[in-house]
Design a protein around this motif. Sequence first.
Motif, short mmCIF file in Angstrom:
data_model
loop_
_atom_site.label_atom_id
_atom_site.label_comp_id
_atom_site.label_asym_id
_atom_site.label_seq_id
_atom_site.Cartn_x
_atom_site.Cartn_y
_atom_site.Cartn_z
N ARG A 146 0.88 -1.17 0.00
CA ARG A 146 0.00 0.00 0.00
C ARG A 146 0.91 1.21 0.00
O ARG A 146 1.67 1.42 0.93
N LEU A 169 -1.35 10.61 -3.99
CA LEU A 169 -2.25 9.46 -4.09
C LEU A 169 -3.47 9.90 -4.89
O LEU A 169 -3.85 11.07 -4.86
N TYR A 202 3.34 2.98 -9.77
CA TYR A 202 2.80 1.85 -9.00
C TYR A 202 1.44 1.48 -9.57
O TYR A 202 0.45 1.32 -8.85
N LYS A 258 -1.45 3.43 -8.34
CA LYS A 258 -1.67 3.61 -6.90
C LYS A 258 -1.22 5.01 -6.47
O LYS A 258 -1.54 5.46 -5.38
N ILE A 273 -5.97 -5.34 -4.98
CA ILE A 273 -5.35 -4.02 -5.07
C ILE A 273 -4.64 -3.84 -6.42
O ILE A 273 -4.71 -2.76 -7.03
N GLN A 274 -4.01 -4.91 -6.93
CA GLN A 274 -3.29 -4.80 -8.21
C GLN A 274 -4.25 -4.56 -9.37
O GLN A 274 -3.90 -3.91 -10.35
N ALA A 277 -5.76 -0.89 -9.11
CA ALA A 277 -4.78 0.10 -9.52
C ALA A 277 -4.80 0.27 -11.04
O ALA A 277 -4.65 1.37 -11.56
#
Lengths: 259, 317
Positions: free
Chosen positions: A16, A226, B131, B134, B265-266, B269
């Motif tokens: 995260r 973010l 990322y 992200k 989460i991947q 994103a």
Amino acid sequence: MNSVVCIAQVPDTETRIKIGGDGRHIDETGVKYIVSPYDEYALEAAIRLKEKEGGDVTVLGFGPDRVQQALRESLARGATKALHVKGEAGDADSLGIAKVLAAAIKNLPHDLVFFGKQGVGTDNSLVGPMVAELLGYPQINVVTHLDAAGGKVTAHREIEGAEEIIEAATPAVITAQKGLNEPRYASLKGIMAAKKIAIDTKSIADLGLAESDILNQRVTVVSLELPPEKSGGRKIDGSDPQAAAKEIVRYIKEEAKAL
Amino acid sequence: MPTVLVFCEVQDNKLKKASREALSIGRKLAEAAGGDLVAFAADRAAADDAGRYGAKKLYVTNAGGYNTETYTTAMQAAMEQASASIVLLGGTSNGRDLAPRLAARLNTGVASDVDRLEWTGGKLRARRPVYSGKAFATVEISGTPAIATTRINAFPAEESGGGAAEVVEISASLDSKTTVVETKVSEGGELSIVEADIIVSGGRGLKEAANFSLIRDLAQAIGGAVGASRATVDAGWIDHQHQVGQTGRVVSPNVYIAAGVSGAIQHLAGMSSSKHIIAINKDPEAPIFRIADLGVVGDLFTIVPALTEEVKKAKAH
């Protein structure tokens, strides 16, 4: 057939992401580092060529001390040599990193130079082709299939909706895509054997480069943010499939202006 | 007078969408910088389209099909002739292959996969996802020219109302150490997820490979591309080129329909910047609902076929 495989060490994909205090880098507290997933396909391809044709597989990494861990893991999987160029790679841009790697590669035995198609995280997809240009080598990018023998490499390059079959003279740069192979895990025997291989270390100055050129960024990060938190929209009950389907079509037509 | 040069690619005698989008943001940058917009292509057929999107000149080479080395040399010649300060390339496979090579040759900076661009204080500023989305980095490019590849679907293609661009022939060496032996088009000529306006994605909720037919049928009916979660790709249900997210592709279509995708989460994103997100999942707590604009809690095996029929009806009208 000698290969060099350039290894990038990146935050685990499960991470995260938090923004660091300077607002320009991530907060590295508690971040677990891994070998960039695409580099695993690159390493596996090089090891398979070595098993078929003989030769050396040298893994090369640029960065702080923690990079040794990534090189050690790669040796355990079957690389035969390792070179660690020490330096704060995080302060260099892609071209700075490419200059360091290109200078190091010149002194390593190689017919092919492998990269992952991108370093997962920074997601630039720049360093491999930059090294190819700096060394004057051809490049085959985003490769899903590879054959190499006798001064020639044939590879399949993934493009939109198609695949190109490309031949290049060696030495050449290859960037690996998922699907190129199924990377092996390190065996216990491999882990033990890897412990006996010394990781060679060099500084940027040892490569005949000026730190000022490497760290003089042509691309600087001004800020890191973010994405705005999405609140989530409407939730409807789908127990009547026809009604749900009608509502989805209405949404697509009226709000997305599609269809 | 900073000149903006855009690398253009032609398909079926028309400019690719990625090229039209790059020209459109290129025109805005040229206006902001008080300079001209010019273009490069390996095909004269690009002149009408390039002009329609605001390019004054089109530099044309006879390099033929895409080849990294010959195109690098030809683009370098165009950049020098145009004295380009900014060079944009649509983020296609070829654009992404060429941009780093050019930057290394000219010892300059390049930003990949950018979704915002502005000319400020005599420098190019770009925003790019890192990322896998992200986080977003805003970067400043120094060095001349400043180079960027634009993310497909991030910049709207807008015509300028201009006439055909003036064609300027450039000659460049055709020497290359690589040869494209063959181009194999994917089975069924499927639409790529990177270029699609609409993506229909399937996840583990499909239960088995054969059930991807439900996703394909809906994608075909709606005119979209087929996406997939990492779990389904790793299970061998579908080819990797369909994978959305980290270790797949980051996409931002107008409409993203996720069926049976829980939303690791991947995956999130890689698609959360899509403009309209619809999720179908039987688990009301699935993370995908946190970012969905329209969430449907229910059984994909009944809802997806019903949706396919409903889409067909809507299209027939």
